[in-house]
Design an enzyme around this catalytic site. Structure first.
Site, PDB file in Angstrom:
ATOM      1  N   HIS A   1       0.767  -1.198   0.079  1.00 45.66           N
ATOM      2  CA  HIS A   1       0.204   0.166  -0.065  1.00 45.66           C
ATOM      3  C   HIS A   1       0.735   1.169  -0.042  1.00 45.66           C
ATOM      4  O   HIS A   1       1.986   1.338   0.101  1.00 45.66           O
ATOM      5  CB  HIS A   1      -1.012  -0.096   0.910  1.00 45.66           C
ATOM      6  CG  HIS A   1      -0.624   0.316   2.285  1.00 45.66           C
ATOM      7  ND1 HIS A   1      -1.418   0.641   3.747  1.00 45.66           N
ATOM      8  CD2 HIS A   1       0.931   0.469   3.036  1.00 45.66           C
ATOM      9  CE1 HIS A   1      -0.337   1.012   4.559  1.00 45.66           C
ATOM     10  NE2 HIS A   1       0.740   0.587   4.447  1.00 45.66           N
TER      11      HIS A   1
ATOM     12  N   HIS B   1       3.237  -5.077   3.999  1.00 42.81           N
ATOM     13  CA  HIS B   1       2.993  -5.325   5.345  1.00 42.81           C
ATOM     14  C   HIS B   1       2.720  -6.868   5.318  1.00 42.81           C
ATOM     15  O   HIS B   1       1.743  -7.130   4.495  1.00 42.81           O
ATOM     16  CB  HIS B   1       1.773  -4.612   6.142  1.00 42.81           C
ATOM     17  CG  HIS B   1       2.429  -2.941   6.263  1.00 42.81           C
ATOM     18  ND1 HIS B   1       3.308  -2.596   7.274  1.00 42.81           N
ATOM     19  CD2 HIS B   1       2.060  -1.926   5.630  1.00 42.81           C
ATOM     20  CE1 HIS B   1       3.336  -1.522   7.105  1.00 42.81           C
ATOM     21  NE2 HIS B   1       2.805  -0.744   6.251  1.00 42.81           N
TER      22      HIS B   1
ATOM     23  N   ASP C   1      -4.991 -10.423  -0.362  1.00 39.11           N
ATOM     24  CA  ASP C   1      -3.754 -11.207  -0.095  1.00 39.11           C
ATOM     25  C   ASP C   1      -2.855 -10.910  -1.484  1.00 39.11           C
ATOM     26  O   ASP C   1      -3.101 -11.406  -2.602  1.00 39.11           O
ATOM     27  CB  ASP C   1      -4.031 -12.554   0.270  1.00 39.11           C
ATOM     28  CG  ASP C   1      -2.750 -13.338   0.704  1.00 39.11           C
ATOM     29  OD1 ASP C   1      -1.878 -12.811   1.451  1.00 39.11           O
ATOM     30  OD2 ASP C   1      -2.359 -14.768   0.437  1.00 39.11           O
TER      31      ASP C   1
END
Ligand code: NI
Length: 137
Positions: A16, A43, A81
């Protein structure tokens, strides 16, 4: 009847960038620091979803955790995912993907979809030390 809270924990990896397109590049760099890096960062998220309810007298379950697993897979994990949260996820369009905004968006994807019980809490760990949770308030 007792109210019991059951939790399913799942993991996903995603990229992101924190960036508010309504603001200047300088404001974004100042506000978000390294999280504003233009070429993204990733992350290893940990998502915990808690469902509240009374155990079914026939099964003893608040919700069949297999059903909750399948719901999380269908509604959330297959969409996020190994994806880019800014670009790839239908339910995050126009959302700055902070942990705070992610828990609200994930809540909204799940709240009307539970086969049993009621959604109590969505908790998302962005790192081991940073976590946000939402309870629909
Ligand atoms: Ni980040």
């Amino acid at each position: 009847m007792p109210t019991v809270y059951v939790t399913r924990r799942v993991h996903f990896n995603a990229a992101h960038r924190l960036h508010n397109p309504a603001k200047s590049d300088a404001w974004n760099a100042e506000t978000f620091g390294p999280c504003n890096h233009p070429n993204w960062h990733g992350h290893n998220y940990v998502l915990e979803v808690t469902v509240a309810g009374e155990p079914d007298p026939d099964t003893g379950y608040v919700i069949d955790l297999g059903d909750l697993k399948a719901l999380l897979e269908e509604r959330i994990l297959r969409k996020v995912d190994h994806k880019n949260l800014n670009l790839d996820v239908d339910f995050l369009r126009g959302v700055i993907p902070s942990t705070e905004n992610l828990v609200v968006a994930i809540w909204n994807e799940l709240v009307d979809a539970l086969p049993r019980g009621r959604l109590h809490c969505v908790r998302l760990y962005e790192t081991e030390r940073n976590v946000a949770e939402y309870r629909g308030e």
